[in-house]
Design an enzyme around this catalytic site. Structure first.
Site, mmCIF file in Angstrom:
data_model
loop_
_atom_site.group_PDB
_atom_site.id
_atom_site.type_symbol
_atom_site.label_atom_id
_atom_site.label_comp_id
_atom_site.label_asym_id
_atom_site.label_seq_id
_atom_site.Cartn_x
_atom_site.Cartn_y
_atom_site.Cartn_z
ATOM 1 N N CYS A 26 0.866 -1.160 0.126
ATOM 2 C CA CYS A 26 -0.005 -0.040 0.016
ATOM 3 C C CYS A 26 0.695 1.388 0.044
ATOM 4 O O CYS A 26 1.812 1.332 0.814
ATOM 5 C CB CYS A 26 -0.970 -0.013 1.199
ATOM 6 S SG CYS A 26 -2.039 -1.227 1.279
ATOM 7 N N ARG A 80 3.793 -0.115 -4.859
ATOM 8 C CA ARG A 80 3.453 -0.470 -3.643
ATOM 9 C C ARG A 80 2.124 -1.370 -3.646
ATOM 10 O O ARG A 80 1.821 -2.285 -2.554
ATOM 11 C CB ARG A 80 3.688 0.313 -2.510
ATOM 12 C CG ARG A 80 4.971 1.134 -2.444
ATOM 13 C CD ARG A 80 4.804 1.958 -1.318
ATOM 14 N NE ARG A 80 4.660 1.264 0.154
ATOM 15 C CZ ARG A 80 5.602 1.016 0.657
ATOM 16 N NH1 ARG A 80 6.891 1.248 0.322
ATOM 17 N NH2 ARG A 80 5.252 0.326 1.870
ATOM 18 N N TRP A 135 -2.947 -2.364 -1.808
ATOM 19 C CA TRP A 135 -2.498 -3.965 -1.861
ATOM 20 C C TRP A 135 -3.592 -4.590 -0.973
ATOM 21 O O TRP A 135 -3.368 -4.585 0.291
ATOM 22 C CB TRP A 135 -1.149 -4.185 -1.773
ATOM 23 C CG TRP A 135 -0.777 -5.580 -2.015
ATOM 24 C CD1 TRP A 135 -0.191 -5.989 -3.282
ATOM 25 C CD2 TRP A 135 -0.554 -6.751 -1.269
ATOM 26 N NE1 TRP A 135 0.182 -7.438 -3.165
ATOM 27 C CE2 TRP A 135 -0.148 -7.642 -1.957
ATOM 28 C CE3 TRP A 135 -1.220 -6.890 0.151
ATOM 29 C CZ2 TRP A 135 -0.065 -9.160 -1.302
ATOM 30 C CZ3 TRP A 135 -0.863 -8.121 0.670
ATOM 31 C CH2 TRP A 135 -0.344 -9.166 -0.304
ATOM 32 N N ASN A 189 -1.369 1.969 6.193
ATOM 33 C CA ASN A 189 -0.799 0.546 5.634
ATOM 34 C C ASN A 189 -0.431 -0.202 6.991
ATOM 35 O O ASN A 189 0.061 0.177 7.712
ATOM 36 C CB ASN A 189 0.558 1.501 4.645
ATOM 37 C CG ASN A 189 1.413 0.208 4.490
ATOM 38 O OD1 ASN A 189 0.913 -1.005 4.209
ATOM 39 N ND2 ASN A 189 2.602 0.354 4.252
ATOM 40 N N GLY A 190 -0.751 -1.453 6.396
ATOM 41 C CA GLY A 190 -0.438 -2.462 7.652
ATOM 42 C C GLY A 190 -1.764 -3.519 7.933
ATOM 43 O O GLY A 190 -2.391 -3.380 7.140
ATOM 44 N N GLU A 237 16.956 -17.366 -9.253
ATOM 45 C CA GLU A 237 16.513 -16.074 -9.555
ATOM 46 C C GLU A 237 15.984 -15.984 -11.017
ATOM 47 O O GLU A 237 14.983 -15.342 -11.069
ATOM 48 C CB GLU A 237 17.789 -15.099 -9.133
ATOM 49 C CG GLU A 237 17.478 -13.562 -9.679
ATOM 50 C CD GLU A 237 16.262 -13.044 -8.773
ATOM 51 O OE1 GLU A 237 15.876 -13.591 -7.776
ATOM 52 O OE2 GLU A 237 15.943 -11.830 -9.230
ATOM 53 N N LYS A 239 12.097 -14.595 -11.484
ATOM 54 C CA LYS A 239 11.862 -13.503 -12.185
ATOM 55 C C LYS A 239 10.489 -13.866 -13.188
ATOM 56 O O LYS A 239 9.485 -13.415 -13.472
ATOM 57 C CB LYS A 239 12.888 -13.006 -13.008
ATOM 58 C CG LYS A 239 14.052 -12.146 -12.199
ATOM 59 C CD LYS A 239 13.805 -10.814 -11.903
ATOM 60 C CE LYS A 239 12.904 -10.684 -10.438
ATOM 61 N NZ LYS A 239 13.666 -10.701 -9.387
ATOM 62 N N GLU A 294 7.236 -14.561 -11.722
ATOM 63 C CA GLU A 294 6.529 -13.331 -11.188
ATOM 64 C C GLU A 294 6.166 -12.580 -12.163
ATOM 65 O O GLU A 294 5.013 -11.718 -11.758
ATOM 66 C CB GLU A 294 7.223 -12.626 -9.795
ATOM 67 C CG GLU A 294 8.688 -12.096 -10.361
ATOM 68 C CD GLU A 294 9.427 -11.535 -9.184
ATOM 69 O OE1 GLU A 294 8.908 -10.967 -8.234
ATOM 70 O OE2 GLU A 294 10.577 -11.218 -9.255
ATOM 71 N N HIS A 337 16.634 -36.252 -9.197
ATOM 72 C CA HIS A 337 16.046 -36.977 -8.264
ATOM 73 C C HIS A 337 14.348 -36.732 -8.334
ATOM 74 O O HIS A 337 13.779 -36.552 -7.167
ATOM 75 C CB HIS A 337 16.565 -36.681 -6.919
ATOM 76 C CG HIS A 337 18.104 -37.094 -6.908
ATOM 77 N ND1 HIS A 337 18.386 -38.234 -6.619
ATOM 78 C CD2 HIS A 337 19.241 -36.483 -6.942
ATOM 79 C CE1 HIS A 337 19.755 -38.645 -6.623
ATOM 80 N NE2 HIS A 337 20.172 -37.326 -6.897
ATOM 81 N N LYS A 384 5.899 -4.102 -3.905
ATOM 82 C CA LYS A 384 7.486 -3.871 -3.850
ATOM 83 C C LYS A 384 8.011 -4.244 -2.254
ATOM 84 O O LYS A 384 8.947 -4.709 -2.484
ATOM 85 C CB LYS A 384 7.708 -2.501 -4.034
ATOM 86 C CG LYS A 384 9.331 -2.092 -4.184
ATOM 87 C CD LYS A 384 9.665 -2.589 -5.612
ATOM 88 C CE LYS A 384 11.336 -2.579 -5.545
ATOM 89 N NZ LYS A 384 11.649 -3.576 -6.377
HETATM 90 C C1 F6R Z 1 11.463 -10.548 -6.407
HETATM 91 C C2 F6R Z 1 11.487 -9.709 -5.260
HETATM 92 C C3 F6R Z 1 10.842 -10.127 -3.886
HETATM 93 C C4 F6R Z 1 11.575 -9.494 -2.940
HETATM 94 C C5 F6R Z 1 11.096 -9.968 -1.609
HETATM 95 C C6 F6R Z 1 12.009 -9.377 -0.513
HETATM 96 O O1 F6R Z 1 11.715 -9.730 -7.445
HETATM 97 O O2 F6R Z 1 11.142 -8.155 -5.433
HETATM 98 O O3 F6R Z 1 11.039 -11.447 -3.918
HETATM 99 O O4 F6R Z 1 13.074 -9.725 -3.109
HETATM 100 O O5 F6R Z 1 9.797 -9.594 -1.405
HETATM 101 O O6 F6R Z 1 12.074 -7.973 -0.419
HETATM 102 P P1 F6R Z 1 13.413 -7.098 0.482
HETATM 103 O O7 F6R Z 1 14.434 -6.924 -0.536
HETATM 104 O O8 F6R Z 1 12.707 -5.643 0.320
HETATM 105 O O9 F6R Z 1 13.331 -7.467 1.638
#
Ligand code: F6R
Length: 607
Positions: free
Chosen positions: A2, A28, A75, A101-102, A479, A483, A486, A502, A602
């Site tokens: 949010c 966000r 969100w 937010n929260g 990773e 990517k 997501e 396995h 984010k």
């Molecule tokens: C993936 C992504 C998330 C963050 C995760 C941790 O692209 O951005 O998987 O890596 O939510 O976020 P931070 O680094 O802010 O703790």
């Protein structure tokens, strides 16, 4: 999660600024949006479900009178995305407006009590209890500030709250516990937001608000005090080094692509971190009995790569742990001789913050690596390295991953220096390789981007894919898969190449795409074995290999070439780039917005 914004201007209408600030916060959360202003002692409001542009088209978010206002991009946690569940939320007489937010854990009980008193609720959200509680206190003669204070002491959970009331126009009251809020100040205006980029075009003067504090904002003044005892807090503004341009797309179609292209500079800037800072971090690791790298998501993959770097260069065994599971696994064994290294680009991830706080309670020391000055983690840690990626707006982490790896590599080199194990010449070679990475990453982008677009075009409709690697390349493979799933929503599994036989190999049949991360390191011959196993079952092999590795080139159906000169400990930084680009182009090929993947945000500030 949010995005929240509040602003007071001395003159002029504030709604267009709030609308633009929300656009800058949209990463966000983006399932609904709302703006409320105060003019002539009345609230004016517009809100609905949908992304900001859709809602603006329908409602014209700029068209609200008044120079004091608040806004929210959501969100969803409590209640589906809908007009009524969108923030701001109001009291019964539409005099008080609140964005939050929260998560308020005790909202059910509070809501029941308020309903008994006759309050009418419009939404299913936890937030709506706040304006109604403020209303009750204000009816009993409390000021807005006093009412917010009382409410903050009753609500349980995590919150960043921004409130205003028609009875006190020209004033915004804000408080936080567990969710971020920063205040921006310039002459004739004051701003408050969950993140810096929201007000960055207006001011680079920031005042931090800490958990358990309340602030009263007027255009001329910021008064902060502690919620617990009312003690006044005098806090100077700090200058933000980020620029407003960094938070623009600058001609790129998406922030994600821009941020992939910014990676060479992000590495360069992070390599300029002061040696004393790195040394302090390395000494904390060296002095600890056990070292736990704690992180989530992409940062968790940086932790995994960091583990390899620390072992290989510094002879230090660190374990990498999912912060979300830390309390359920090793927590009971933590002592004051241990160190936790929290890796979090936002510095706000609740899973990570919670794990770190619990480790602290057991007496452990805390080292943090984050990209955001003043974020929550910086206030819990004994020492923090601030990575230099600049603002990252795309929800999928790219350049912040790169700078996490950069600072972990710097620490690993320092650990090597402390232990004296790798030898001076060897360390010098590694250092040169690390400093050469900005150029190597630039070359990878220059030579492989078009190729990544083509590969994306070939495989974008494959329902499932595997990403395999060994050693440090497991982190790269994980990773790559993350990517892809997501932002392009293809099912993708990152796996240890050794482990793949396995189980996951059962998925493989004719044309099944398998990505291999295969640098010329000690794992190469075993990776060749794994490629053969997959080929024998009809897989399409897409490999990321070192330039000139003809043997692997021949075994692959498609391959990306990475320039020579990357030391094994740093391969993730170069070899992940084609995988980031493939995901980006698969997402855009499928018509998805890679900057705002569905269901994600984010910074994840719920458990
Ligand atoms: C993936 C992504 C998330 C963050 C995760 C941790 O692209 O951005 O998987 O890596 O939510 O976020 P931070 O680094 O802010 O703790």
């Amino acid at each position: 999660m949010c995005g929240i914004i509040g602003a007071i201007q001395k003159k002029g209408e504030v709604a267009p600024f709030i609308h633009q600030a929300l656009k800058r916060l949209e990463y966000r959360g983006y399932d609904s949006v709302g703006v409320t202003t105060i003019a002539d002692n009345e609230l004016y409001m517009k809100k609905d479900k949908g992304k900001i542009d859709q809602v603006h088209k329908k409602l014209d978010l700029d068209d609200l009178p008044g120079s004091t206002g608040i806004g929210h991009t959501r969100w969803a946690t409590h209640g589906i995305p809908s007009m009524l569940n969108s923030h701001p939320h109001f009291d019964c007489s539409n005099e008080i407006a609140v964005v939050h937010n929260g998560v308020i854990d005790n909202f059910m009980e509070l809501r029941r009590e308020l309903k008994k008193k006759g309050h009418q609720f419009e939404s299913e959200t936890d937030t709506e209890v706040i304006p109604h509680m403020i209303e009750d206190y204000m009816k009993n003669g409390y000021s807005l500030e006093e009412a917010v204070k009382e409410v903050a002491l009753i609500i349980e959970g995590t919150y960043a709250v921004v409130a205003m009331c028609t009875k006190e126009p020209g004033k915004i009251v804000v408080t936080r516990d567990g969710n971020p809020l920063v205040i921006g100040k310039k002459e004739n205006a004051v701003y408050v937001s969950s993140d810096i980029p929201a007000f960055l075009p207006m001011t680079d003067n920031m005042v931090l608000l800490l958990d358990g504090e309340i602030a009263v904002l007027t255009v001329d003044d910021i008064e902060i005090e502690k919620l617990s005892d009312g003690e006044r807090v005098d806090r100077d503004a700090i200058k933000i080094s980020w620029t407003a341009d960094q938070a623009q797309k600058s001609g790129y179609p998406h922030f994600m692509l821009k941020e992939i292209h910014e990676q060479p500079d992000a590495i360069r800037n992070t390599l300029r971190l002061r040696d004393e800072e790195i040394e302090k971090a390395a000494k904390m690791i060296d002095n600890a009995e056990r070292v736990f790298l704690l992180a989530m998501g992409t940062s968790g993959h940086a932790a995994l790569a960091g583990r390899h770097m620390f072992a290989s260069l510094g002879g230090v065994l660190a374990t990498s742990e999912l912060a979300s599971d830390f309390a359920d696994t090793v927590y009971d064994t933590i002592t004051k001789s241990d160190l936790v290294v929290a890796i979090t680009q936002s510095g706000e991830t609740t899973d990570t913050i919670t794990a770190v706080k619990s480790a602290r309670q057991q007496g452990a020391k805390v080292l943090a690596i984050t990209n955001v000055v003043g974020s929550s983690i910086t206030r819990i840690a004994d020492h923090t390295l601030i990575t230099q990626a600049g603002p990252e707006i795309g929800v999928a982490a790219t350049k912040t991953f790169m700078v996490q790896l950069t600072s972990l590599a710097q620490i690993a080199l320092k650990l090597g220096e402390i232990s004296g194990k790798p030898g001076t010449d060897e360390l010098e070679k590694k250092r040169e390789s690390l400093h050469g990475l900005p150029d190597i990453v630039s070359r990878v982008i220059a030579t492989e981007e078009e190729h990544a677009r083509q590969i994306a075009g070939l495989f974008y409709d494959s329902p499932s894919m595997l990403f395999l690697g060994r050693g440090i390349s497991m982190a790269t493979a994980f990773e790559g898969a993350l990517k892809l799933k997501e932002i392009a929503y293809n099912h993708a599994e990152g796996y240890s190449a050794g482990e793949s036989k396995h189980g996951p190999i059962a998925l493989v049949q004719d044309g099944f795409p398998v990505f291999f991360v295969a640098p010329r390191d000690d794992t190469r011959s075993r990776i060749i074995g794994n490629i053969m196993e997959m080929k024998a079952r009809g897989a399409s092999i897409i490999s990321v290999i070192e330039e000139g590795d003809d043997e692997l080139l021949e075994l692959s159906d498609h391959s990306f070439a990475i320039p020579k000169g990357v030391e094994p400990e740093f391969t993730t930084m170069a070899y992940v780039v084609p995988l980031q680009l493939v995901s980006y182009y698969m997402a855009t090929r499928k018509g998805y917005d890679p900057d705002k993947p569905r269901n994600l945000a984010k910074s994840v500030t719920v458990l």
